[in-house]
Write a protein that holds these residues in place. Structure first.
Motif, mmCIF file in Angstrom:
data_model
loop_
_atom_site.group_PDB
_atom_site.id
_atom_site.type_symbol
_atom_site.label_atom_id
_atom_site.label_comp_id
_atom_site.label_asym_id
_atom_site.label_seq_id
_atom_site.Cartn_x
_atom_site.Cartn_y
_atom_site.Cartn_z
ATOM 1 N N PRO A 22 0.847 -1.021 0.094
ATOM 2 C CA PRO A 22 -0.004 0.101 0.190
ATOM 3 C C PRO A 22 0.671 1.207 0.155
ATOM 4 C CG PRO A 22 -0.900 -1.472 1.770
ATOM 5 C CD PRO A 22 0.598 -2.134 1.203
ATOM 6 N N VAL A 23 2.100 1.275 0.683
ATOM 7 C CA VAL A 23 2.900 2.394 0.622
ATOM 8 C C VAL A 23 3.471 2.343 -0.712
ATOM 9 C CG1 VAL A 23 4.887 3.503 1.723
ATOM 10 C CG2 VAL A 23 3.485 2.420 3.150
ATOM 11 N N THR A 121 -14.166 3.546 -0.004
ATOM 12 C CA THR A 121 -14.218 2.169 0.506
ATOM 13 C C THR A 121 -13.374 1.199 -0.112
ATOM 14 O OG1 THR A 121 -16.253 1.824 -0.698
ATOM 15 C CG2 THR A 121 -16.568 2.616 1.687
ATOM 16 N N HIS A 122 -13.587 1.306 -1.434
ATOM 17 C CA HIS A 122 -12.542 0.467 -2.391
ATOM 18 C C HIS A 122 -11.038 0.750 -1.983
ATOM 19 C CE1 HIS A 122 -11.283 -1.747 -5.841
ATOM 20 N NE2 HIS A 122 -10.349 -0.618 -6.096
ATOM 21 N N ILE A 123 -10.545 1.806 -1.659
ATOM 22 C CA ILE A 123 -9.222 2.069 -1.638
ATOM 23 C C ILE A 123 -8.601 1.440 -0.241
ATOM 24 C CG2 ILE A 123 -7.663 3.840 -1.250
ATOM 25 C CD1 ILE A 123 -8.807 5.418 -3.423
ATOM 26 N N LEU A 125 -10.399 -0.789 1.816
ATOM 27 C CA LEU A 125 -10.378 -2.092 1.866
ATOM 28 C C LEU A 125 -9.382 -2.657 0.966
ATOM 29 C CD1 LEU A 125 -14.247 -2.733 2.029
ATOM 30 C CD2 LEU A 125 -12.623 -2.823 4.015
ATOM 31 N N SER A 126 -8.881 -2.088 -0.158
ATOM 32 C CA SER A 126 -7.850 -2.586 -0.972
ATOM 33 C C SER A 126 -6.508 -2.779 -0.248
ATOM 34 C CB SER A 126 -7.676 -1.865 -2.286
ATOM 35 O OG SER A 126 -8.580 -1.884 -3.053
ATOM 36 N N ALA A 127 -6.329 -1.873 0.727
ATOM 37 C CA ALA A 127 -5.139 -1.926 1.741
ATOM 38 C C ALA A 127 -5.321 -2.975 2.582
ATOM 39 C CB ALA A 127 -4.855 -0.600 2.352
ATOM 40 N N ILE A 128 -6.478 -3.078 3.276
ATOM 41 C CA ILE A 128 -6.675 -4.001 4.444
ATOM 42 C C ILE A 128 -6.555 -5.451 3.895
ATOM 43 C CG2 ILE A 128 -8.634 -4.823 5.877
ATOM 44 C CD1 ILE A 128 -9.405 -1.781 6.340
ATOM 45 N N ILE A 129 -7.028 -5.549 2.502
ATOM 46 C CA ILE A 129 -7.258 -6.971 1.866
ATOM 47 C C ILE A 129 -5.671 -7.499 1.722
ATOM 48 C CG2 ILE A 129 -7.274 -6.569 -0.503
ATOM 49 C CD1 ILE A 129 -9.642 -9.010 1.321
ATOM 50 N N VAL A 130 -4.825 -6.842 1.557
ATOM 51 C CA VAL A 130 -3.508 -7.462 1.329
ATOM 52 C C VAL A 130 -3.223 -8.346 2.391
ATOM 53 C CG1 VAL A 130 -1.014 -7.170 1.045
ATOM 54 C CG2 VAL A 130 -2.785 -5.609 -0.253
ATOM 55 N N PRO A 131 -2.811 -8.096 3.622
ATOM 56 C CA PRO A 131 -2.583 -9.139 4.712
ATOM 57 C C PRO A 131 -3.495 -10.214 4.771
ATOM 58 C CG PRO A 131 -3.416 -6.816 5.755
ATOM 59 C CD PRO A 131 -3.290 -6.670 4.214
ATOM 60 N N ALA A 163 -13.168 -6.511 -5.125
ATOM 61 C CA ALA A 163 -13.123 -6.958 -6.802
ATOM 62 C C ALA A 163 -14.395 -6.153 -7.672
ATOM 63 C CB ALA A 163 -13.175 -8.360 -6.841
ATOM 64 N N VAL A 164 -15.648 -6.249 -6.726
ATOM 65 C CA VAL A 164 -16.850 -5.695 -7.415
ATOM 66 C C VAL A 164 -16.828 -4.202 -7.454
ATOM 67 C CG1 VAL A 164 -19.380 -5.543 -7.097
ATOM 68 C CG2 VAL A 164 -18.431 -7.974 -6.737
ATOM 69 N N THR A 165 -16.371 -3.508 -6.372
ATOM 70 C CA THR A 165 -16.156 -2.100 -6.634
ATOM 71 C C THR A 165 -15.094 -1.573 -7.428
ATOM 72 O OG1 THR A 165 -14.817 -1.936 -4.605
ATOM 73 C CG2 THR A 165 -17.233 -1.475 -4.166
#
Length: 177
Positions: A22-23, A121-123, A125-131, A163-165
């Motif tokens: 994310p960084v 919300t997409h951005i 959650l995109s960072a949260i989804i990695v781990p 994925a959907v967003t």
């Protein structure tokens, strides 16, 4: 290799990737200059990303279905394929951020608020989804099924939402590419 030894290597690696990815994307968003490595037009990457995101969503739903009916081999294969597509997306996204300036959203009225809600919300959650994805995959592939199940309950809906967003962001941005 013993599981405890694997965890000593995998867990710090997952945590490191979860911070670095994310960084790196954030830094690339604010590059003062772009380097269009492949000479791609600005609309090329978003369409490709939308296709990957849509395909990932379908693979996630199929993987969930096979898990529900107890076909764990197919479940694993669909989830690994979704993971691979997500990795391809990430590499492509990084290349697109290096290559092209950001395109501003031009919509107005209530659609603008909807767009920014979906985007933010997409951005996040995109960072949260990695781990979450990395830990879920690791736990499943190392046979730690109870831990896998516990984290997958969070990972699946968030990953599907991202994925959907991703597709929705593309659709809402389409007129501006």
């Amino acid at each position: 290799m013993e599981l405890r030894t694997k965890d000593r290597v995998a867990v710090p690696l997952i945590i490191t990737l979860s911070i670095v990815v994310p960084v790196l994307v954030l830094i690339l968003m604010y590059l003062p200059q772009r380097y269009n490595i492949f000479g791609a037009q600005s609309g090329t990457f978003p369409l490709f990303h939308a296709v990957i995101n849509g395909s990932t969503a379908i693979l996630l739903l199929a993987g969930y279905y096979f898990m529900r009916i107890g076909d764990f081999k197919r479940h694993r294969n669909f989830m690994i394929t979704a993971f691979v597509l997500s990795a391809v997306f990430l590499v492509s996204y990084v290349i697109s951020k290096i290559s092209n300036d950001p395109v501003p959203y031009g919509g107005e009225g209530s659609l603008r608020y909807i767009y920014f809600f979906i985007l933010i919300t997409h951005i996040v959650l995109s960072a949260i989804i990695v781990p979450l994805v990395l830990f879920t995959m690791y736990r499943g592939l190392t046979g730690q099924y109870e831990k896998h199940k516990k984290i997958a309950k969070w990972t699946f809906p968030i990953w599907l939402y991202v994925a959907v967003t991703g597709v929705l962001v593309y659709i809402l941005m389409f007129p501006y590419y």
